[in-house]
Scaffold this motif. Structure first.
Motif, PDB file in Angstrom:
ATOM      1  N   GLY A   1       0.832  -1.209   0.000  1.00 52.80           N
ATOM      2  CA  GLY A   1       0.000   0.000   0.000  1.00 52.80           C
ATOM      3  C   GLY A   1       0.861   1.251   0.000  1.00 52.80           C
ATOM      4  N   LYS A   2       1.930   1.208   0.784  1.00 53.80           N
ATOM      5  CA  LYS A   2       2.837   2.366   0.865  1.00 53.80           C
ATOM      6  C   LYS A   2       3.542   2.582  -0.475  1.00 53.80           C
ATOM      7  CE  LYS A   2       5.429   5.521   2.887  1.00 53.80           C
ATOM      8  NZ  LYS A   2       5.926   6.073   1.630  1.00 53.80           N
ATOM      9  N   VAL A   3       4.006   1.485  -1.069  1.00 50.70           N
ATOM     10  CA  VAL A   3       4.680   1.591  -2.378  1.00 50.70           C
ATOM     11  C   VAL A   3       3.716   2.174  -3.414  1.00 50.70           C
ATOM     12  CG1 VAL A   3       5.708   0.244  -4.265  1.00 50.70           C
ATOM     13  CG2 VAL A   3       6.266  -0.296  -1.887  1.00 50.70           C
ATOM     14  N   LEU A   4       2.497   1.631  -3.405  1.00 49.11           N
ATOM     15  CA  LEU A   4       1.496   2.080  -4.380  1.00 49.11           C
ATOM     16  C   LEU A   4       1.116   3.548  -4.138  1.00 49.11           C
ATOM     17  CD1 LEU A   4       0.273   0.490  -6.649  1.00 49.11           C
ATOM     18  CD2 LEU A   4      -1.684  -0.013  -5.218  1.00 49.11           C
ATOM     19  N   ALA A   5       1.023   3.926  -2.874  1.00 46.64           N
ATOM     20  CA  ALA A   5       0.672   5.323  -2.552  1.00 46.64           C
ATOM     21  C   ALA A   5       1.742   6.264  -3.077  1.00 46.64           C
ATOM     22  CB  ALA A   5       0.512   5.472  -1.040  1.00 46.64           C
ATOM     23  N   ASN A   6       3.006   5.881  -2.942  1.00 47.36           N
ATOM     24  CA  ASN A   6       4.100   6.714  -3.471  1.00 47.36           C
ATOM     25  C   ASN A   6       3.961   6.885  -4.978  1.00 47.36           C
ATOM     26  OD1 ASN A   6       5.154   6.993  -0.984  1.00 47.36           O
ATOM     27  ND2 ASN A   6       7.141   6.092  -1.445  1.00 47.36           N
ATOM     28  N   ILE A   7       3.580   5.799  -5.652  1.00 43.82           N
ATOM     29  CA  ILE A   7       3.410   5.891  -7.109  1.00 43.82           C
ATOM     30  C   ILE A   7       2.232   6.804  -7.437  1.00 43.82           C
ATOM     31  CG2 ILE A   7       2.786   4.557  -9.169  1.00 43.82           C
ATOM     32  CD1 ILE A   7       4.265   2.159  -7.834  1.00 43.82           C
ATOM     33  N   LEU A   8       1.176   6.679  -6.654  1.00 41.42           N
ATOM     34  CA  LEU A   8      -0.034   7.453  -6.950  1.00 41.42           C
ATOM     35  C   LEU A   8       0.150   8.956  -6.737  1.00 41.42           C
ATOM     36  CD1 LEU A   8      -2.854   5.137  -5.497  1.00 41.42           C
ATOM     37  CD2 LEU A   8      -2.214   5.470  -7.867  1.00 41.42           C
TER      38      LEU A   8
ATOM     39  N   LEU B   1      -7.423   1.186  -8.384  1.00 42.32           N
ATOM     40  CA  LEU B   1      -8.611   1.059  -7.519  1.00 42.32           C
ATOM     41  C   LEU B   1      -9.539  -0.074  -7.943  1.00 42.32           C
ATOM     42  CD1 LEU B   1      -9.533   4.749  -6.738  1.00 42.32           C
ATOM     43  CD2 LEU B   1      -8.805   3.001  -5.134  1.00 42.32           C
ATOM     44  N   LEU B   2      -9.360  -0.592  -9.149  1.00 47.38           N
ATOM     45  CA  LEU B   2     -10.285  -1.622  -9.655  1.00 47.38           C
ATOM     46  C   LEU B   2     -10.456  -2.823  -8.715  1.00 47.38           C
ATOM     47  CD1 LEU B   2     -10.001  -2.103 -13.514  1.00 47.38           C
ATOM     48  CD2 LEU B   2     -11.987  -1.505 -12.168  1.00 47.38           C
TER      49      LEU B   2
ATOM     50  N   ARG C   1      -6.827  -7.547  -3.114  1.00 49.80           N
ATOM     51  CA  ARG C   1      -8.081  -6.800  -2.929  1.00 49.80           C
ATOM     52  C   ARG C   1      -7.895  -5.570  -2.064  1.00 49.80           C
ATOM     53  NH1 ARG C   1     -11.983  -9.318   0.382  1.00 49.80           N
ATOM     54  NH2 ARG C   1     -13.240  -7.487   0.013  1.00 49.80           N
ATOM     55  N   LEU C   2      -7.116  -5.696  -0.985  1.00 50.76           N
ATOM     56  CA  LEU C   2      -7.086  -4.632   0.023  1.00 50.76           C
ATOM     57  C   LEU C   2      -5.969  -3.607  -0.178  1.00 50.76           C
ATOM     58  CD1 LEU C   2      -8.084  -6.172   3.459  1.00 50.76           C
ATOM     59  CD2 LEU C   2      -9.437  -4.854   1.870  1.00 50.76           C
ATOM     60  N   VAL C   3      -4.968  -3.935  -0.968  1.00 50.55           N
ATOM     61  CA  VAL C   3      -3.865  -2.972  -1.174  1.00 50.55           C
ATOM     62  C   VAL C   3      -4.372  -1.619  -1.708  1.00 50.55           C
ATOM     63  CG1 VAL C   3      -1.903  -2.523  -2.713  1.00 50.55           C
ATOM     64  CG2 VAL C   3      -1.901  -4.518  -1.260  1.00 50.55           C
ATOM     65  N   PRO C   4      -5.296  -1.585  -2.668  1.00 51.26           N
ATOM     66  CA  PRO C   4      -5.770  -0.276  -3.139  1.00 51.26           C
ATOM     67  C   PRO C   4      -6.371   0.578  -2.023  1.00 51.26           C
ATOM     68  CG  PRO C   4      -6.486  -1.986  -4.629  1.00 51.26           C
ATOM     69  CD  PRO C   4      -5.900  -2.681  -3.451  1.00 51.26           C
TER      70      PRO C   4
ATOM     71  N   VAL D   1       3.776  10.012   8.372  1.00 51.70           N
ATOM     72  CA  VAL D   1       2.533   9.292   8.005  1.00 51.70           C
ATOM     73  C   VAL D   1       2.296   8.061   8.893  1.00 51.70           C
ATOM     74  CG1 VAL D   1       2.478  10.065   5.584  1.00 51.70           C
ATOM     75  CG2 VAL D   1       3.638   7.931   6.190  1.00 51.70           C
ATOM     76  N   ALA D   2       3.114   7.906   9.915  1.00 48.57           N
ATOM     77  CA  ALA D   2       2.965   6.709  10.772  1.00 48.57           C
ATOM     78  C   ALA D   2       1.541   6.537  11.317  1.00 48.57           C
ATOM     79  CB  ALA D   2       3.983   6.743  11.901  1.00 48.57           C
ATOM     80  N   PRO D   3       0.896   7.615  11.813  1.00 47.15           N
ATOM     81  CA  PRO D   3      -0.480   7.422  12.296  1.00 47.15           C
ATOM     82  C   PRO D   3      -1.416   6.919  11.189  1.00 47.15           C
ATOM     83  CG  PRO D   3       0.376   9.542  13.019  1.00 47.15           C
ATOM     84  CD  PRO D   3       1.350   9.007  12.031  1.00 47.15           C
ATOM     85  N   VAL D   4      -1.193   7.430   9.971  1.00 45.92           N
ATOM     86  CA  VAL D   4      -2.050   6.987   8.867  1.00 45.92           C
ATOM     87  C   VAL D   4      -1.746   5.521   8.516  1.00 45.92           C
ATOM     88  CG1 VAL D   4      -2.793   7.497   6.506  1.00 45.92           C
ATOM     89  CG2 VAL D   4      -2.060   9.338   8.010  1.00 45.92           C
ATOM     90  N   ILE D   5      -0.465   5.171   8.582  1.00 44.63           N
ATOM     91  CA  ILE D   5      -0.103   3.761   8.337  1.00 44.63           C
ATOM     92  C   ILE D   5      -0.799   2.870   9.368  1.00 44.63           C
ATOM     93  CG2 ILE D   5       1.798   2.082   8.459  1.00 44.63           C
ATOM     94  CD1 ILE D   5       3.623   4.191   7.229  1.00 44.63           C
ATOM     95  N   ALA D   6      -0.799   3.327  10.612  1.00 45.08           N
ATOM     96  CA  ALA D   6      -1.449   2.533  11.669  1.00 45.08           C
ATOM     97  C   ALA D   6      -2.940   2.391  11.401  1.00 45.08           C
ATOM     98  CB  ALA D   6      -1.208   3.198  13.023  1.00 45.08           C
ATOM     99  N   VAL D   7      -3.559   3.480  10.916  1.00 47.36           N
ATOM    100  CA  VAL D   7      -4.994   3.401  10.612  1.00 47.36           C
ATOM    101  C   VAL D   7      -5.242   2.411   9.474  1.00 47.36           C
ATOM    102  CG1 VAL D   7      -6.947   4.704   9.658  1.00 47.36           C
ATOM    103  CG2 VAL D   7      -5.567   5.687  11.489  1.00 47.36           C
ATOM    104  N   SER D   8      -4.393   2.463   8.442  1.00 49.82           N
ATOM    105  CA  SER D   8      -4.609   1.520   7.326  1.00 49.82           C
ATOM    106  C   SER D   8      -4.348   0.086   7.792  1.00 49.82           C
ATOM    107  CB  SER D   8      -3.741   1.891   6.118  1.00 49.82           C
ATOM    108  OG  SER D   8      -2.416   1.544   6.348  1.00 49.82           O
ATOM    109  N   ALA D   9      -3.382  -0.071   8.697  1.00 49.23           N
ATOM    110  CA  ALA D   9      -3.134  -1.414   9.249  1.00 49.23           C
ATOM    111  C   ALA D   9      -4.349  -1.892  10.042  1.00 49.23           C
ATOM    112  CB  ALA D   9      -1.896  -1.399  10.132  1.00 49.23           C
TER     113      ALA D   9
END
Lengths: 477, 313
Positions: free
Chosen positions: B105-112, B127-128, B188-191, B231-239
């Motif tokens: 998710g982090k890798v993909l977010a950097n790309i996005l 997102l598909l 499924r969940l990475v996006p 972004v650690a708090p956001v990472i924790a939320v996504s986790a």
């Protein structure tokens, strides 16, 4: 001028026709893939066959009927059955003054739907499923009066249907079972002929010998599932019964942990090593059909629907597919019924009288159900399908040779209900639906436990399930 | 001094009422919250309460009447070897999935968040998997992982990693089956994780990154010492989202393996369903399902504590 118009199946087609056909084919393939058994398109009647479509009979209901009748049943593996059934039900409704509504859903969704309707206390008036519905006994009407009426009209009900719809401990007929489907062995003649079994195997020993040789010489594996799906449940019980083993005795006492069960598990371990691959652990209910139709399996145990599918989609494979009755083991030759029709009337039903009258009308015309299901459905009252022997001996739907299904005339003696030799109780239903038996075989075959240990562990699970339902008063023993 | 007669136009009653309501923040807050509250009560609180009640009852699929059964359903669950296997599988499924969901998710977010041509097409494609209905996507994966016709196997055969006629049997071997289930779930969940993390990345003030650049910090140093801590708090939320969605998911397991082979991919949620609905033992299924609650609560509390500590620091 047809330039640019593709030629498909003989005559020029427009692009739109081709696209429609492709879409229809894709849809049929996806539906077939998701079904427990393969299904095929509209019936093609062989004009040379002697059997003819039966006439529908009608008898006036015992009482004046009115109101609605909401019917829920499965989407039949043979779609021509549903086309016939819907019209048949509507016409009956018009004649007796009842507004009939018919809903079809995929068979896998029906238990969830019934549970939801019973919890909600509303829904359909009569519901059909393809296996026993013993778990709903406390919330459905006792249909003993209906069974008694049917038996007084047409004679004795087939025992396997009776044992799959009644509870000897409570004396209640929680369901009405007018029909069933046999579960023969399906084999590829071109594979079995070179190994010395042109008529297919007749015993479990012959299956081991022939399938091993086919795997060695032709690299085509055998297809008996050990997965968490319905066909694995069926064939492994057939193997157990043939070795003299069973989950329970006729008095509903657990008897799984026996030398006979261990012997059946040891046999399967040997059969797997000689003739199968790990794919049998991953199968869903459609897998053995797909493998047979694709020519990837030498032998499977299934109803005739996969072969009917192949008649349309792969005629060469269909012509090469033949059938054998239940294989004989050291103690018996038995197979589980493939499908068992259970109709229940929930306590909340407002159209219970109409439901019972409709079920009598449906049973009286079961010959039509058999015919329109392309000889898939068999009746629990044999006198109601007097022409079935002729149909099976001279298939109206294009079997080559025409008598390919003749052996099914004698299917009753080698067929048994789930739970045999006892009834298909609530406990048997939970054992079946939580796949205790396929997992018992799979553990031993994979070497995760010895056959003795796998059987002992499975018995503990089965006993726990039986104790629970026995405490609820739904299981004897 | 001239006094002019200024007539004040009376405010229409309706407008007054509207203005009054619009000015009452407390009432408005409740009004806006109401749909969510109704939703949570109807679809979360009531089913949760029912699950607790069922777990202490003898309710079955065929008998909805409630009789007190005490702890017997829990005792039966604890005696059941499939329950313990499912519990272990649930931890493996959740733990491994979470690691991959957050990392990818982090890798993909950097790309996005990067600026490049065709960014919107890439975002749409990414997102598909999340927007496709799970039953549909899982059935596609069922074909991709088929024991005979798997296209993945075709590719492996084409590059010589599998012999002629050889198959991986992805869903037939316990290890491969669990790997497959985890892979599909991560896909499924990475996006979702990527979108959550993207929001965190976009919120970082650009001048911090630029200042670090001016000071000579390279990409990895900026990533490890600035971006990730911020972004650690956001990472924790996504986790947390990933953990909850994974812990409670049974769709992928149900479509791909039905818990097999030999319960190797059975998780608590799927076992609760098979036992409660297919097996007819609603009370037993509820007891198994309820076991998820304290575990989920512990995970949620743990992650939220970590987030709070990060924010305080």
């Amino acid at each position: 001028m047809n330039e640019g118009v593709p030629r498909v199946f003989g005559r020029p087609r427009t692009r739109r026709e081709v696209l429609r056909a492709a879409a229809a084919a894709a849809m049929a393939a996806s539906v077939g893939g998701a079904s427990a058994c393969a299904s095929e398109e509209s019936p093609t009647v062989d004009p040379g066959a002697t059997g003819k479509e039966p006439e529908v009979t009608f008898a006036e209901p015992a009482t004046k009927l009115s109101g609605d009748l909401k019917i829920l049943l499965w989407s039949h593996f043979v779609p021509s059955h549903d086309t016939w059934f819907d019209k048949f039900a509507q016409e009956w409704g018009k004649r007796v003054g009842v507004n009939v509504v018919v809903d079809h859903v995929d068979q896998a969704q029906i238990p969830t739907r019934i549970a939801a309707e019973i919890q909600a206390g509303e829904g359909h008036d009569v519901i059909q499923y393809i296996a026993t519905l013993s778990q709903y006994e406390p919330s459905v009407l006792d249909l003993k009066d209906l069974v008694d009426e049917a038996s007084s009209r047409w004679g004795e009900q087939l025992e396997l249907c009776r044992k799959s719809s009644s509870n000897p401990s409570t004396g209640k007929f929680y369901a009405y079972s007018p029909g069933w489907v046999p579960d023969p062995g399906n084999f590829r003649k071109s594979l079995w002929e070179p190994v010395g079994f042109p008529q297919g195997p007749t015993t479990w020993d012959e299956l081991l010998t022939g399938a091993t040789e086919i795997k060695k010489s032709q690299n085509v594996q055998l297809g008996l599932g050990m997965s968490q799906e319905i066909d694995s449940n069926m064939v492994l019980r057939a193997l157990m019964w043939s070795f003299g083993a069973s989950e329970q005795d006729e008095n509903e006492r657990v008897t799984l942990n026996s030398p006979e069960t261990v012997a059946a598990v040891e046999y399967m371990t040997n059969l797997y090593k000689q003739a199968m691959t790990p794919e049998v652990f991953s199968w869903n209910a459609a897998s053995n059909n797909q493998g047979l139709v694709a020519g990837k399996l030498s032998y499977v145990v299934n109803s005739i629907s996969a072969w009917r599918t192949a008649q349309e989609s792969n005629p060469d494979i269909a012509d090469d597919t033949f059938f054998v009755p239940a294989l004989r083991g050291p103690k018996a030759a038995l197979a589980a019924q493939h499908v068992l029709y259970n109709w229940i009337v929930p306590e909340h039903a407002t159209g219970a009288d109409a439901a019972k009258e409709f079920l009598l009308h449906y049973t009286a015309n079961f010959a039509s159900a058999t015919y329109h299901s392309k000889l898939y459905d068999f009746c629990a009252w044999s006198d109601l399908t007097p022409d079935i022997g002729d149909w099976l001996g001279d298939d109206p739907f294009g079997a080559k040779p025409a008598d390919k299904l003749a052996f099914l005339s004698d299917a009753v003696p080698w067929s048994a209900n789930i739970g045999h030799p006892g009834p298909a109780s609530t406990a048997i239903g939970e054992v079946f639906n939580t796949f205790v038996i396929p997992n018992m075989f799979a553990r031993a075959v994979r070497g995760e436990a010895s056959p003795e240990q796998a059987v002992a562990d499975a018995e503990r699970q089965v006993s726990s399930i039986f104790d629970k339902w026995r405490a609820a008063g739904l299981v004897g023993g | 001094m001239t006094v002019t007669d200024q007539r004040v136009e009376p405010t229409p009653v309706k407008e007054l009422a509207r203005r009054t309501l619009a000015d009452r923040e407390g009432a408005l807050a409740w009004l806006f919250l109401l749909p969510s509250v109704v939703y949570i009560i109807a679809l979360v609180a009531i089913p949760f309460g029912l699950a607790i009640a069922f777990a202490f009852s003898d309710v079955s699929a065929g008998d909805p009447s409630f009789d007190w059964a005490g702890m017997v359903n829990f005792a039966r669950a604890f005696d059941d070897p499939v329950f313990w296997r499912s519990l272990g599988n649930t931890f493996v499924f959740t733990g491994v999935s979470m690691v991959f969901i957050v990392l990818l998710g982090k890798v993909l977010a950097n790309i996005l968040v990067a600026d490049f041509r065709g960014k919107w097409v890439v975002r749409f494609l990414v997102l598909l998997p999340w927007t496709t209905p799970v039953a549909l996507s899982s059935i596609s994966w069922l074909w991709l992982l088929d024991s005979i016709y798997s296209p993945i196997d075709w590719v492996l055969r084409a590059v010589g990693l599998l012999g002629k006629g050889e198959n991986m049997v992805w869903l037939g071997e316990p290890g491969l089956a669990m790997t497959s289930v985890i892979a599909v779930h991560v896909w499924r969940l990475v996006p979702l994780a990527a979108v959550i993390l993207m929001a965190g990345l976009v919120a970082i003030p650009r001048d911090i990154d630029e200042a670090a650049k001016v000071d000579g910090a390279g990409y990895w140093r900026r990533m490890l010492e600035i971006t990730i801590p911020l972004v650690a708090p956001v990472i924790a939320v996504s986790a947390l989202f990933g953990a909850i969605f994974t812990f409670t998911d049974m769709a992928v397991v149900r479509v791909l393996t039905r818990g097999g082979p030999n319960d190797a991919t059975q998780v608590l949620s799927s076992w609760a369903f098979y036992r409660g609905i297919d097996g007819g033992d609603v009370a037993g299924g509820a007891a198994v399902a309820l076991f998820l609650f304290p575990l989920l609560l512990a995970v949620a509390v743990g992650i939220l504590r970590v987030v709070r500590r990060i924010e305080v620091d």
